[in-house]
Design a protein around this motif. Structure first.
Motif, PDB file in Angstrom:
ATOM      1  N   MET A 118      -4.205  -2.409 -10.763  1.00  0.00           N
ATOM      2  CA  MET A 118      -3.983  -3.271  -9.609  1.00  0.00           C
ATOM      3  C   MET A 118      -2.558  -3.097  -9.080  1.00  0.00           C
ATOM      4  O   MET A 118      -2.347  -3.008  -7.874  1.00  0.00           O
ATOM      5  CB  MET A 118      -4.231  -4.741  -9.973  1.00  0.00           C
ATOM      6  N   GLU A 119      -1.583  -3.035  -9.979  1.00  0.00           N
ATOM      7  CA  GLU A 119      -0.195  -2.853  -9.560  1.00  0.00           C
ATOM      8  C   GLU A 119      -0.002  -1.513  -8.855  1.00  0.00           C
ATOM      9  O   GLU A 119       0.700  -1.434  -7.850  1.00  0.00           O
ATOM     10  CB  GLU A 119       0.743  -2.980 -10.758  1.00  0.00           C
ATOM     11  N   GLN A 120      -0.655  -0.450  -9.365  1.00  0.00           N
ATOM     12  CA  GLN A 120      -0.559   0.857  -8.725  1.00  0.00           C
ATOM     13  C   GLN A 120      -1.206   0.834  -7.348  1.00  0.00           C
ATOM     14  O   GLN A 120      -0.671   1.403  -6.386  1.00  0.00           O
ATOM     15  CB  GLN A 120      -1.207   1.928  -9.602  1.00  0.00           C
ATOM     16  N   ALA A 121      -2.362   0.183  -7.233  1.00  0.00           N
ATOM     17  CA  ALA A 121      -3.052   0.099  -5.942  1.00  0.00           C
ATOM     18  C   ALA A 121      -2.209  -0.681  -4.933  1.00  0.00           C
ATOM     19  O   ALA A 121      -2.069  -0.268  -3.772  1.00  0.00           O
ATOM     20  CB  ALA A 121      -4.418  -0.554  -6.123  1.00  0.00           C
ATOM     21  N   ILE A 122      -1.642  -1.792  -5.362  1.00  0.00           N
ATOM     22  CA  ILE A 122      -0.805  -2.611  -4.473  1.00  0.00           C
ATOM     23  C   ILE A 122       0.420  -1.813  -4.042  1.00  0.00           C
ATOM     24  O   ILE A 122       0.788  -1.813  -2.862  1.00  0.00           O
ATOM     25  CB  ILE A 122      -0.411  -3.939  -5.158  1.00  0.00           C
ATOM     26  N   GLU A 123       1.059  -1.134  -4.979  1.00  0.00           N
ATOM     27  CA  GLU A 123       2.227  -0.323  -4.647  1.00  0.00           C
ATOM     28  C   GLU A 123       1.863   0.746  -3.622  1.00  0.00           C
ATOM     29  O   GLU A 123       2.596   0.970  -2.652  1.00  0.00           O
ATOM     30  CB  GLU A 123       2.803   0.328  -5.910  1.00  0.00           C
ATOM     31  N   GLY A 124       0.706   1.383  -3.806  1.00  0.00           N
ATOM     32  CA  GLY A 124       0.257   2.403  -2.858  1.00  0.00           C
ATOM     33  C   GLY A 124       0.033   1.839  -1.465  1.00  0.00           C
ATOM     34  O   GLY A 124       0.428   2.455  -0.459  1.00  0.00           O
ATOM     35  N   VAL A 125      -0.597   0.678  -1.372  1.00  0.00           N
ATOM     36  CA  VAL A 125      -0.856   0.058  -0.069  1.00  0.00           C
ATOM     37  C   VAL A 125       0.452  -0.338   0.612  1.00  0.00           C
ATOM     38  O   VAL A 125       0.635  -0.126   1.815  1.00  0.00           O
ATOM     39  CB  VAL A 125      -1.797  -1.164  -0.218  1.00  0.00           C
ATOM     40  N   ILE A 126       1.388  -0.913  -0.152  1.00  0.00           N
ATOM     41  CA  ILE A 126       2.679  -1.317   0.429  1.00  0.00           C
ATOM     42  C   ILE A 126       3.428  -0.094   0.958  1.00  0.00           C
ATOM     43  O   ILE A 126       3.929  -0.088   2.086  1.00  0.00           O
ATOM     44  CB  ILE A 126       3.541  -2.081  -0.599  1.00  0.00           C
ATOM     45  N   ARG A 127       3.494   0.964   0.169  1.00  0.00           N
ATOM     46  CA  ARG A 127       4.231   2.162   0.602  1.00  0.00           C
ATOM     47  C   ARG A 127       3.555   2.816   1.802  1.00  0.00           C
ATOM     48  O   ARG A 127       4.224   3.328   2.697  1.00  0.00           O
ATOM     49  CB  ARG A 127       4.378   3.133  -0.554  1.00  0.00           C
ATOM     50  N   SER A 128       2.231   2.787   1.828  1.00  0.00           N
ATOM     51  CA  SER A 128       1.500   3.316   2.973  1.00  0.00           C
ATOM     52  C   SER A 128       1.819   2.509   4.226  1.00  0.00           C
ATOM     53  O   SER A 128       2.046   3.070   5.308  1.00  0.00           O
ATOM     54  CB  SER A 128      -0.001   3.276   2.684  1.00  0.00           C
ATOM     55  N   TRP A 129       1.858   1.186   4.099  1.00  0.00           N
ATOM     56  CA  TRP A 129       2.199   0.308   5.225  1.00  0.00           C
ATOM     57  C   TRP A 129       3.615   0.615   5.735  1.00  0.00           C
ATOM     58  O   TRP A 129       3.853   0.691   6.933  1.00  0.00           O
ATOM     59  CB  TRP A 129       2.085  -1.153   4.791  1.00  0.00           C
ATOM     60  N   VAL A 130       4.548   0.788   4.795  1.00  0.00           N
ATOM     61  CA  VAL A 130       5.929   1.103   5.159  1.00  0.00           C
ATOM     62  C   VAL A 130       5.981   2.402   5.964  1.00  0.00           C
ATOM     63  O   VAL A 130       6.656   2.483   7.002  1.00  0.00           O
ATOM     64  CB  VAL A 130       6.823   1.202   3.891  1.00  0.00           C
ATOM     65  N   ARG A 131       5.247   3.426   5.516  1.00  0.00           N
ATOM     66  CA  ARG A 131       5.222   4.709   6.227  1.00  0.00           C
ATOM     67  C   ARG A 131       4.576   4.573   7.604  1.00  0.00           C
ATOM     68  O   ARG A 131       5.116   5.029   8.600  1.00  0.00           O
ATOM     69  CB  ARG A 131       4.467   5.766   5.414  1.00  0.00           C
TER      70      ARG A 131
END
Length: 196
Positions: A118-131
């Motif tokens: 879950m933490e990896q998925a959340i981190e991926g979504v946040i970084r994708s949003w930032v990009r």
């Protein structure tokens, strides 16, 4: 609980709806320093107090203290504490998955594996949003802000969204909900839509 007592409790709640209750607690100093501001926020009247209390609803139904809760559109999972020291690792005592047709209790290592995913998925979504929103190109700002000004601006954005949906005629809100939401905005901010 007897039917009589249940009826009396409901009657008391109705009669003394606006009653105030004095609470007092005894705690160790270090715990009190941490807990007192949280208790103050939980007891606040209005939207803020409602929001804080709503955020903790899951605590009332959980047998163990929740370390994290992850909510999807339908499904959710909870990681349960207290965490246990296992060498250099902190491991939760278990977890829970609730999904249509599924209620699953997780053992400590299943819960830890799920938490990591879950933490990896959340981190991926946040970084994708930032990009996607080019947020790295913006200058760094303080995470704290002028709450009153930010709330007025956010409520104005929501009111504008409601207005645009009503103009489009394809609103997710029915007319009564839109009128109520617009009225709530004006009542809460005590100003018109054209202010900062």
């Amino acid at each position: 609980m007897s039917i009589f007592r249940s009826v009396m409790d409901r009657l008391a709640d109705f009669i003394w709806e606006n009653r105030k209750v004095k609470l007092s607690f005894t705690a160790e100093y270090r715990i009190a320093c941490y807990a007192a501001p949280l208790i103050t926020k939980l007891l606040a009247e209005g939207e803020d107090g409602d929001a804080y209390r709503t955020a903790l609803v899951g605590w009332h139904i959980a047998e163990r203290p929740p370390l994290a809760t992850h909510q999807g559109t339908i499904s959710r999972c909870r990681i349960d504490g207290p965490s246990q020291v296992a060498g250099k690792h902190w491991i939760p005592l278990g977890g829970l998955i609730l999904s249509p047709g599924v209620t699953a209790h997780l053992d400590p290592f299943e819960a830890q594996a799920l938490r990591e995913q879950m933490e990896q998925a959340i981190e991926g979504v946040i970084r994708s949003w930032v990009r996607e929103h080019s947020l790295q190109s913006l200058p760094p700002i303080d995470e704290h802000y002028d709450r009153a000004k930010a709330d007025r601006k956010a409520k104005a954005i929501i009111a504008d969204w409601i207005s645009s949906k009503n103009r489009e005629g394809a609103s997710d809100l029915d007319a009564d909900d839109a009128d109520e939401a617009a009225a709530t905005f004006c009542t809460l901010c005590r100003k018109g839509l054209g202010h900062d």
